[in-house]
Write an enzyme that holds these catalytic residues in place. Structure first.
Site, PDB file in Angstrom:
ATOM      1  N   ASP A   3     -21.641 -15.016  20.906  1.00 12.71           N
ATOM      2  CA  ASP A   3     -20.754 -14.182  20.076  1.00 12.71           C
ATOM      3  C   ASP A   3     -20.865 -12.727  20.545  1.00 12.71           C
ATOM      4  O   ASP A   3     -21.472 -11.892  19.866  1.00 12.71           O
ATOM      5  CB  ASP A   3     -21.190 -14.328  18.603  1.00 12.71           C
ATOM      6  CG  ASP A   3     -20.339 -13.489  17.662  1.00 12.71           C
ATOM      7  OD1 ASP A   3     -19.264 -13.020  18.075  1.00 12.71           O
ATOM      8  OD2 ASP A   3     -20.755 -13.304  16.498  1.00 12.71           O
ATOM      9  N   CYS A  35      -0.950   5.589   7.170  1.00  9.30           N
ATOM     10  CA  CYS A  35      -2.307   5.159   7.540  1.00  9.30           C
ATOM     11  C   CYS A  35      -2.301   4.345   8.835  1.00  9.30           C
ATOM     12  O   CYS A  35      -1.369   3.590   9.105  1.00  9.30           O
ATOM     13  CB  CYS A  35      -2.872   4.316   6.393  1.00  9.30           C
ATOM     14  SG  CYS A  35      -4.564   3.791   6.656  1.00  9.30           S
ATOM     15  N   CYS A  75       0.829  -1.208   0.000  1.00  7.62           N
ATOM     16  CA  CYS A  75       0.000   0.000   0.000  1.00  7.62           C
ATOM     17  C   CYS A  75       0.865   1.261   0.000  1.00  7.62           C
ATOM     18  O   CYS A  75       1.824   1.369   0.772  1.00  7.62           O
ATOM     19  CB  CYS A  75      -0.907  -0.014   1.228  1.00  7.62           C
ATOM     20  SG  CYS A  75      -2.024   1.376   1.262  1.00  7.62           S
ATOM     21  N   GLN A  80     -20.539  -9.638   9.711  1.00  6.07           N
ATOM     22  CA  GLN A  80     -19.147 -10.071   9.737  1.00  6.07           C
ATOM     23  C   GLN A  80     -18.395  -9.338   8.627  1.00  6.07           C
ATOM     24  O   GLN A  80     -18.972  -8.992   7.595  1.00  6.07           O
ATOM     25  CB  GLN A  80     -19.047 -11.591   9.575  1.00  6.07           C
ATOM     26  CG  GLN A  80     -19.701 -12.368  10.721  1.00  6.07           C
ATOM     27  CD  GLN A  80     -18.982 -12.177  12.062  1.00  6.07           C
ATOM     28  OE1 GLN A  80     -17.822 -11.759  12.116  1.00  6.07           O
ATOM     29  NE2 GLN A  80     -19.668 -12.458  13.162  1.00  6.07           N
ATOM     30  N   CYS A 112      -7.597   0.923  -1.466  1.00 10.34           N
ATOM     31  CA  CYS A 112      -7.283   0.263  -0.201  1.00 10.34           C
ATOM     32  C   CYS A 112      -7.098  -1.221  -0.499  1.00 10.34           C
ATOM     33  O   CYS A 112      -7.997  -1.844  -1.066  1.00 10.34           O
ATOM     34  CB  CYS A 112      -8.420   0.480   0.798  1.00 10.34           C
ATOM     35  SG  CYS A 112      -8.212  -0.527   2.276  1.00 10.34           S
ATOM     36  N   PHE A 119     -26.392 -13.212  21.523  1.00  6.54           N
ATOM     37  CA  PHE A 119     -25.785 -12.091  20.788  1.00  6.54           C
ATOM     38  C   PHE A 119     -25.911 -12.403  19.286  1.00  6.54           C
ATOM     39  O   PHE A 119     -24.938 -12.429  18.545  1.00  6.54           O
ATOM     40  CB  PHE A 119     -24.318 -11.885  21.184  1.00  6.54           C
ATOM     41  CG  PHE A 119     -24.091 -11.680  22.653  1.00  6.54           C
ATOM     42  CD1 PHE A 119     -24.221 -10.418  23.218  1.00  6.54           C
ATOM     43  CD2 PHE A 119     -23.764 -12.748  23.487  1.00  6.54           C
ATOM     44  CE1 PHE A 119     -24.014 -10.225  24.585  1.00  6.54           C
ATOM     45  CE2 PHE A 119     -23.552 -12.564  24.847  1.00  6.54           C
ATOM     46  CZ  PHE A 119     -23.675 -11.298  25.407  1.00  6.54           C
ATOM     47  N   CYS A 156      -3.968  -1.642   8.855  1.00  8.62           N
ATOM     48  CA  CYS A 156      -2.997  -2.617   8.313  1.00  8.62           C
ATOM     49  C   CYS A 156      -1.612  -2.524   8.941  1.00  8.62           C
ATOM     50  O   CYS A 156      -0.602  -2.565   8.218  1.00  8.62           O
ATOM     51  CB  CYS A 156      -2.844  -2.456   6.807  1.00  8.62           C
ATOM     52  SG  CYS A 156      -4.335  -2.666   5.875  1.00  8.62           S
ATOM     53  N   GLU A 189     -30.902 -11.303  21.316  1.00 10.90           N
ATOM     54  CA  GLU A 189     -30.113 -10.151  20.857  1.00 10.90           C
ATOM     55  C   GLU A 189     -30.602  -8.893  21.574  1.00 10.90           C
ATOM     56  O   GLU A 189     -31.790  -8.754  21.873  1.00 10.90           O
ATOM     57  CB  GLU A 189     -30.262 -10.048  19.321  1.00 10.90           C
ATOM     58  CG  GLU A 189     -29.870  -8.757  18.674  1.00 10.90           C
ATOM     59  CD  GLU A 189     -28.400  -8.384  18.845  1.00 10.90           C
ATOM     60  OE1 GLU A 189     -27.513  -9.248  18.743  1.00 10.90           O
ATOM     61  OE2 GLU A 189     -28.143  -7.182  19.083  1.00 10.90           O
ATOM     62  N   CYS A 204     -14.121 -11.714  19.167  1.00 11.14           N
ATOM     63  CA  CYS A 204     -13.199 -10.883  18.385  1.00 11.14           C
ATOM     64  C   CYS A 204     -12.107 -10.317  19.294  1.00 11.14           C
ATOM     65  O   CYS A 204     -11.460  -9.337  18.933  1.00 11.14           O
ATOM     66  CB  CYS A 204     -13.966  -9.781  17.669  1.00 11.14           C
ATOM     67  SG  CYS A 204     -14.936  -8.759  18.773  1.00 11.14           S
TER      68      CYS A 204
HETATM   69  C1  LIG Z   1     -20.016  -9.445  17.515  1.00  9.36           C
HETATM   70  S1  LIG Z   1     -21.711  -9.073  17.226  1.00  9.36           S
HETATM   71  C2  LIG Z   1     -22.276 -10.640  16.707  1.00  9.36           C
HETATM   72  C3  LIG Z   1     -23.545 -10.665  15.959  1.00  9.36           C
HETATM   73  C4  LIG Z   1     -23.888 -11.971  15.236  1.00  9.36           C
HETATM   74  N1  LIG Z   1     -23.626 -13.147  16.034  1.00  9.36           N
HETATM   75  C5  LIG Z   1     -23.192 -12.059  13.900  1.00  9.36           C
HETATM   76  O1  LIG Z   1     -22.265 -12.871  13.760  1.00  9.36           O
HETATM   77  O2  LIG Z   1     -23.545 -11.315  12.988  1.00  9.36           O
HETATM   78  C6  LIG Z   1     -22.306  -8.867  18.850  1.00  9.36           C
HETATM   79  C7  LIG Z   1     -23.779  -8.674  18.970  1.00  9.36           C
HETATM   80  O3  LIG Z   1     -24.078  -8.479  20.364  1.00  9.36           O
HETATM   81  C8  LIG Z   1     -25.131  -7.571  20.470  1.00  9.36           C
HETATM   82  N2  LIG Z   1     -25.135  -7.007  21.833  1.00  9.36           N
HETATM   83  C9  LIG Z   1     -24.323  -6.045  22.330  1.00  9.36           C
HETATM   84  N3  LIG Z   1     -24.608  -5.827  23.627  1.00  9.36           N
HETATM   85  C10 LIG Z   1     -25.625  -6.671  23.960  1.00  9.36           C
HETATM   86  C11 LIG Z   1     -26.345  -6.914  25.153  1.00  9.36           C
HETATM   87  N4  LIG Z   1     -26.087  -6.235  26.263  1.00  9.36           N
HETATM   88  N5  LIG Z   1     -27.304  -7.867  25.144  1.00  9.36           N
HETATM   89  C12 LIG Z   1     -27.567  -8.560  24.023  1.00  9.36           C
HETATM   90  N6  LIG Z   1     -26.920  -8.370  22.852  1.00  9.36           N
HETATM   91  C13 LIG Z   1     -25.959  -7.432  22.818  1.00  9.36           C
HETATM   92  C14 LIG Z   1     -24.841  -6.548  19.382  1.00  9.36           C
HETATM   93  O4  LIG Z   1     -25.998  -5.815  19.034  1.00  9.36           O
HETATM   94  C15 LIG Z   1     -24.353  -7.467  18.260  1.00  9.36           C
HETATM   95  O5  LIG Z   1     -25.414  -7.875  17.439  1.00  9.36           O
END
Ligand SMILES: C[S@@+](CC[C@H](N)C(=O)[O-])C[C@H]1O[C@@H](n2cnc3c(N)ncnc32)[C@H](O)[C@@H]1O
Length: 420
Positions: A352, A75, A69, A257, A153, A284, A78, A304, A378
């Site tokens: 997640d 930047c 790049c 994602q 990019c 989540f 990366c 969620e 993550c």
């Molecule tokens: C890393 S993302 C994962 C979403 C999904 N599993 C995906 O792969 O697309 C984390 C998720 O947690 C939700 N989240 C954040 N805080 C939360 C809470 N206190 N209670 C429930 N969900 C929550 C966010 O809105 C988001 O959708």
């Protein structure tokens, strides 16, 4: 007091910094690779050692390569693009192993990392600033709020990078001098979704310019967000995601994602781990990245906290056919995690959470009778902490797979499969 020292770099640290030693003290040098002999400026030692600013590479090591790049040195993205492929892959593994070892889980086997290709990021946030008659558009500089202007990019999909020049033109026309905006672009199944965040109301001329831009560039939808207020400027097609064949409407800049490949790899691991389960909870759940593929074979309870994401998931579920039952529930899992008793009615749990992890939820999971738990994370540090909680509750961590969706950055996604 600042002084200059020479350091031989022998390893990479958790954030991807080159690590060496000087008079028995660790030295961390961003931008240095194993094998490099470097000259650095260092100040007084901090808690973990000395922090060096790279002045000169005296002798480059084998782990280094020339970053492709043109704005790499300015930047803030990366950071690890200067690493050759193998050392980069090795770092992903060792970073994961270190996070596990820190929690006494160092004997868990880490699978070969899945690394997404260049030009595969399907969502990015650019910054733009009108400066006189021109406009700077790009990413933040390293450790600064200044913007590095970009014309391309290397990690981002061409559907997005092809829009940089037209975006520059339209924003130059509509932003007043010194006004800053953040541009969230997502590649969806129905085209580009664009959310522009800027503290100003759109006048008629600016609105018309954005509509012309959308028509000329075949943009699916443009929203303008002025201090939280969302203005749908033009919706030519509803932005939709395709989740295992199910079409799900996407709210502006909603979480998905980061790459197609990353999503495919995550889904593959999650689905394989839940094989044989009858009832699965997806905690989540977001817009249902795991819910829909899981619902091909299992009843799924999707939980969620974000209403917009849950509505999208519900919207997809309403029109899905050929799937097992999906129940979508709105719940704040930080304040009110699902209890061990509630969880024990299921055969498998997928969780997640955001980067902070899900300590309270993991404490409940640890006490449940669920036989399979799949943790998607993550953040290796919070993954390690939550994995320790599950291990203390009697769960065996069977498999950990690093999935790298943020190429050349220190961010790593992990999937861990636990069994009891
Ligand atoms: C890393 S993302 C994962 C979403 C999904 N599993 C995906 O792969 O697309 C984390 C998720 O947690 C939700 N989240 C954040 N805080 C939360 C809470 N206190 N209670 C429930 N969900 C929550 C966010 O809105 C988001 O959708």
């Amino acid at each position: 007091m600042l002084r200059q020292i020479d350091v031989k770099i022998t390893a990479l640290g958790a954030l991807g910094d080159g690590v060496g030693e000087h008079e028995g003290v660790p030295v961390f040098v961003p931008g240095a690779a194993p094998g490099d002999l470097v000259s650095v400026d260092v100040d007084a030692p901090k808690k973990n050692g000395l922090y060096g600013t790279l002045r000169k590479i005296i002798e480059p090591g084998d782990a280094r390569r020339e970053p492709a790049c043109t704005v790499f040195h300015k930047c803030g993205g990366c950071q690890l693009q200067y690493l050759a492929d193998k050392p980069y892959e090795n770092w992903l593994t060792s970073r994961t192993e270190a996070a596990l070892a820190q929690q006494g889980l160092g004997d868990v086997a880490v699978a070969e990392p899945v690394i997404t290709a260049p030009k595969s990021r399907r969502r990015v946030a650019f910054k733009a600033l009108k400066a006189g008659k021109s406009l700077v558009l790009g990413f933040s500089k390293k450790q600064s709020h200044q913007i590095v202007d970009v014309t391309d990019c290397p990690i981002t999909r061409t559907e997005i990078t092809d829009l940089i020049a037209p975006l520059r033109s339209v924003l130059t026309a509509i932003l007043p001098n010194r006004k800053q905006a953040e541009l969230h672009l997502t590649v969806t199944a129905s085209g580009i979704d664009l959310l522009i965040d800027a503290p100003m109301e759109l006048d008629l001329a600016a609105r018309e310019a954005l509509v012309d831009f959308a028509n000329e560039q075949d943009i699916a939808a443009i929203h303008w967000r002025d201090q939280g207020f969302l203005d749908p400027v033009i919706i030519r097609r509803t932005p939709m995601m395709d989740l295992s064949g199910i079409r799900v409407p996407l709210a502006p800049a909603a979480f998905i994602q980061a790459t197609d490949e990353g999503e495919t790899a995550l889904v593959r691991e999650v689905v394989a781990a839940c094989k044989g389960a009858k009832r699965v909870v997806d905690l989540f759940a977001g817009i249902g990245t795991f819910t829909f593929p899981l619902a091909q074979n299992h009843q799924v309870l999707a939980v969620e906290g974000a209403k917009t994401a849950l509505e999208a998931l519900q919207g997809g579920a309403n029109f899905a056919s050929g799937l097992k039952q999906i129940i979508a529930k709105h719940r704040d899992l930080y304040r009110r995690p699902m209890t061990a008793k509630e969880l024990s009615a299921f055969d498998a749990v997928v969780f997640d959470p955001p980067r902070a992890g899900a300590k309270e939820q993991a404490l409940e999971l640890a006490q449940s009778d669920v036989s399979t738990i799949v943790a998607v994370s993550c953040n290796p540090n919070t993954f390690g902490r939550d994995a320790r909680i599950l291990a203390d509750g009697g769960y065996n961590l069977k498999r950990v797979v690093p999935i790298d969706q943020f190429l050349w950055s220190p961010h790593i996604e992990l999937v861990g499969v636990f069994e009891k």
